[in-house]
Structure formats: structure tokens, C-alpha cells
Design an enzyme around this catalytic site. Structure first.
Site, PDB file in Angstrom:
ATOM      1  N   ASP A  99       0.841  -1.197   0.000  1.00  0.00           N
ATOM      2  CA  ASP A  99       0.000   0.000   0.000  1.00  0.00           C
ATOM      3  C   ASP A  99       0.873   1.244   0.000  1.00  0.00           C
ATOM      4  O   ASP A  99       2.059   1.197   0.353  1.00  0.00           O
ATOM      5  CB  ASP A  99      -0.962   0.002   1.185  1.00  0.00           C
ATOM      6  CG  ASP A  99      -0.247   0.094   2.539  1.00  0.00           C
ATOM      7  OD1 ASP A  99       0.805  -0.570   2.703  1.00  0.00           O
ATOM      8  OD2 ASP A  99      -0.733   0.806   3.429  1.00  0.00           O
ATOM      9  N   GLU A 161       0.153  -0.820   5.861  1.00  0.00           N
ATOM     10  CA  GLU A 161       1.193  -0.211   6.681  1.00  0.00           C
ATOM     11  C   GLU A 161       1.016   1.293   6.759  1.00  0.00           C
ATOM     12  O   GLU A 161       1.259   1.903   7.808  1.00  0.00           O
ATOM     13  CB  GLU A 161       2.581  -0.559   6.123  1.00  0.00           C
ATOM     14  CG  GLU A 161       3.737  -0.192   7.046  1.00  0.00           C
ATOM     15  CD  GLU A 161       4.193   1.250   6.911  1.00  0.00           C
ATOM     16  OE1 GLU A 161       4.820   1.762   7.860  1.00  0.00           O
ATOM     17  OE2 GLU A 161       3.914   1.867   5.861  1.00  0.00           O
TER      18      GLU A 161
END
Length: 457
Positions: A99, A161
Site C-alpha cells: 500500500d 502499513e
């Protein structure tokens, strides 16, 4: 212990750089394809792109022969893959995240954020460095040892994250046995500078709060009541100002502090890397690296109040600020939050009402960077860069590192990364230095060979 060192695993070290160099065109093409996927994990963005990046990552791992699954434990998809090594060989777990941060305003970029573009030896694009290059460094090491992997490998690529890894603890609880390893390589940090590799051995922890100051039950005319009645914005600003002393040190009582490694880091370098304007002084006291790596810091990162454009002649009744506090690696986040909460309540000006909400917190990390795995990691860096790495701290917080350390206390944790001081991760014009990326890939491939050659029972 019987010394059954696998010396054959080391015979290929001189050829690894050429092997990786030959792989670079395809590695870069795959990296660019990943970077084109706008996998912003913030809920306000289209989450189908996060799904797509998980699938793309899984496909890359499957192509290298790994058994792969995509797992969800209440959050964004994570990818777990595994490939056995020779009997008795150590297992290495490789972490990265797929991500990315929001791109921000496209106008701030010199090229489209999700169209990777090379300029002057750097590849620009959101996620090109943080952390899709981390994924591809792991792929590079697998490809460099295709068909003759000297270690067992487990790859764990997280999908959230950038928004706090909320489901990570559940993943570790439910899938932790799949991730158990002798060494863990966490590819989400940086190197000291171009040409000098680094192992990150300390990370600060994090406490983030929202403080709301209220002085009135409704807005009132600033001309009629100003001078006798306090407005919330002024009260909030005065409260925030108490968080630092005159030098700029954090003024909270009882917080822990440490001293950073003695590396050459000048104010001139700080000004160049940070963009600090001429005439604006640094804040705090003590060595610069200690201020940024091991001492607490406190920053106002957002304010909710009427904008300049929409303001009226009104005493504002309530205003809020988001405060980001970084804490020493060995500080308990709960203790730090308690100290911050007490300070804010004790220093509220004019009896203003103060509400404090904990937004996020995370522990820091301090490694005992000694032992055979660390020795081999440092040697692998020297293989790739031709010079020994330095141990550095990072002032930012990566709470998942502490989570891994707690879940796998016997594993050697190597915090590495692809970034350099000009990467600008999270900002406009994020970029990856392509020469350094090749070195990172060589180092990880060398690490596999060196760990595979360690003595076995």
C-alpha cells in the site's frame, strides 16, 4: 554442533552482481507495473486498487515458485508466500508493504504520481520507493538464486502499513506460525546516503493525539466581547506553545531520552536534506542526530479552525489540533501519552476546557545488532557497496517492527531499505535512486548466500 558450513553457497558471490545486473531490466519493468497501481490504503480511496496490488504481488511471488495466499483479517489484503530451502538451512522472512500514501496534489509533482518516470538516474512515482521497491528487492534475491535457493524463504507483504497496520496483530496471531524464521528482513527503512549502506538499529515510538480546546458555548462578536472573553484558537495556540522550551526541546516532564550514534552529520547537510530556509534556526539542544533519532519530539500536524478565507469577526468557541509526538525507543507509549495528557490539562490557559483523544500509538525499537546473522548482513552490504554499512537510527516510527520483535523474540531482525535522503517518501516527487536499488538487490541476494553457508546442526 557439527560444522557443516555450506561453502558451495559462497562460491557464487562474485557472480551475484552480474546476475542481478542482468535481471535489472525486468525487475524495473515489474516495479513500474506495481507503481502504476494506485494502491492507497486510506479508506477514502478506491480499495479495489489495493486488492489489485495484492494480486499483482501474489502473481510475482507465484512466478518464483512460492506457495502463495492472500489473507484478510479485518483489513486490507496481505500476501504470504513460502518456498522451502535445503534441508537444515535457515529460514528468512522478508517483509514489505504494497500500500502507498495518497499522492496529494498532482500539481506538486513534476510528473504524474502513478506513471513512473526516470529523471537523472532516479525513478519518480508514488510507491516507487516506499515500499514497492522493497517488494522487488525481495523478488530480485529470489530470481538471483532461481532453482538453487540456499535458504528457506517466507515473504510477507502487508497491505495497510500506511494507515497503521491495524490488522497486523491479528495476522501475527492467526498466521504467525507461517511467518516464523531465523532472520527477518524488514525492507522499509533507508540508507545513510548515496553510496553508504545502513542497518537501522533504533526507531522512535509514536503517540498521536487530538486536543480540543473550548472556551464558549457559541461564537460571539469579536468586537463586542474581544478583550474580555478568550477565543478558542488563541487558547489553543498558547497551550501548544507550552509544549517546548525556549530552545525548542520538548517540555514534558519525565520523558526518556537517548544519545544517537556518533556519525558525521552537519547542520549544512540537515538544511540541504530538509529544505530549512535561510535564517530559520534548528530547534532543540544536543547533537542533531540525537534530536532526530533518540530524543522526543512534538509536532503540530493539523488544526481544525475556520480558514482565513472563511473566517468572520467572531470569537471562535472551539478549536482542535492534531499533535504527533515521537518518543525514545525504550519509552512506553502509554507512559508518554499520560505525560502529554497531564501537561495539556495542567497548562490550559484561562481555564479553557480541554479534551484529549488518543489517535494512535506505537512502540519504538532498539536492536541488539550483534551475532552471526548481523555479521553476515554487514558482510552482504559490503559485497554490494564495497564498503561497510553504518548503524543508524530513524526518527520516524515503524510500530510493526516492535510487533515482529515481540512475536518472534529469537529471530534476528534486520531493518533495511531502499530509500536515501532525497527519496521524499510520502511527499511529492517521491523517487528511487536506481543505482542504489541495484545495490540493495545485490545485498539481499548476497545475504541469502551467506546465511545459507552458515554452520548447521
Amino acid at each position: 554442533m557439527t560444522d557443516t558450513t555450506n561453502t558451495a553457497a559462497l562460491t557464487e558471490l562474485p557472480e551475484l552482481r552480474e546476475t542481478v545486473r542482468a535481471l535489472m531490466p525486468q525487475l524495473r519493468a515489474d516495479l513500474e507495473n506495481l507503481t502504476r497501481i494506485p494502491s492507497v490504503s486510506l479508506p477514502a480511496f478506491d480499495q479495489s486498487h489495493v486488492d489489485a496490488s495484492a494480486e499483482a504481488t501474489a502473481d510475482l511471488l507465484r512466478a518464483e515458485g512460492l506457495d502463495v495466499e492472500i489473507v484478510r483479517e479485518g483489513g486490507a489484503p496481505a500476501v504470504i508466500g513460502h518456498l522451502d530451502g535445503p534441508k537444515g538451512a535457515p529460514t528468512v522472512m522478508l517483509y514489505a508493504h504494497h500500500d502507498v500514501q495518497p499522492p496529494g496534489d498532482d500539481a506538486d509533482w513534476d510528473s504524474a504520481p502513478f506513471e513512473p518516470t526516470e529523471r537523472d538516474g532516479r525513478l519518480y512515482g508514488r510507491g516507487a520507493a516506499d515500499d514497492k521497491a522493497g517488494i522487488m528487492a525481495h523478488i530480485a534475491a529470489l530470481r538471483a538464486h532461481k532453482g538453487r535457493l540456499p535458504v528457506g524463504v517466507t515473504v510477507f507483504v502487508e497491505g495497510e502499513e500506511e494507515i497503521g497496520s491495524d490488522s497486523l496483530m491479528t495476522i501475527l496471531e492467526r498466521h504467525g506460525d507461517k511467518l516464523r524464521a531465523d532472520a527477518i528482513v524488514l525492507a522499509d527503512s533507508m540508507n545513510w546516503d548515496i553510496g553508504t549502506p545502513a542497518l537501522t538499529t533504533t526507531l522512535r515510538g509514536l503517540v498521536r493525539v487530538v486536543v480540543t480546546v473550548t472556551t464558549l458555548d457559541h461564537g460571539i462578536h469579536s468586537g463586542m466581547f474581544g478583550g474580555a472573553v478568550p477565543d478558542a484558537i488563541t487558547a489553543l495556540v498558547r497551550l501548544i506553545a507550552t509544549l517546548h522550551d525556549d530552545e525548542g526541546n520538548v517540555a514534558l516532564a519525565g520523558l526518556k531520552s537517548g544519545e544517537a550514534a556518533d556519525l558525521d552529520f552537519s547542520e549544512e547537510r540537515l538544511r540541504e536534506e530538509s529544505g530549512l530556509l535561510d535564517g530559520v534556526s534548528t530547534i532543540g539542544s544536543g547533537p542533531l542526530l540525537s534530536r532526530m533519532w533518540t530524543k522526543p519530539s512534538l509536532t503540530t500536524i493539523g488544526i481544525n479552525a475556520p480558514s482565513v478565507e472563511k473566517s468572520s469577526n467572531t470569537l471562535v468557541p472551539s478549536a482542535s489540533a492534531k499533535l504527533s509526538m515521537r518518543i525514545a525507543a525504550d519509552e512506553n507509549p502509554a507512559d508518554a501519552f499520560a505525560a502529554l495528557e497531564k501537561h495539556l490539562r495542567d497548562n490550559a490557559p484561562w481555564g479553557a476546557k480541554v479534551e484529549i483523544t488518543l489517535d494512535d500509538q506505537g512502540s519504538g525499537f532498539a536492536a541488539d545488532a550483534s551475532g552471526p546473522v548481523y555479521d553476515q548482513a554487514r558482510a552482504a552490504f559490503a559485497d554490494a557497496w564495497g564498503k561497510e554499512p553504518v548503524d543508524i537510527g530513524v526518527g520516524g516510527s515503524i510500530p510493526f517492527v516492535a510487533a515482529f520483535a515481540e512475536r518472534f523474540p529469537d529471530a534476528a531482525i534486520l531493518v533495511t531499505g531502499v530509500e536515501d535522503p532525497d527519496t521524499r517518501a510520502h511527499g511529492a516527487n517521491e523517487s528511487l535512486h536506481l543505482g542504489e536499488f541495484e545495490n540493495v538487490c545485490v545485498a539481499e541476494a548476497s545475504l541469502f548466500a551467506r546465511l545459507g553457508a552458515m554452520p548447521r546442526d
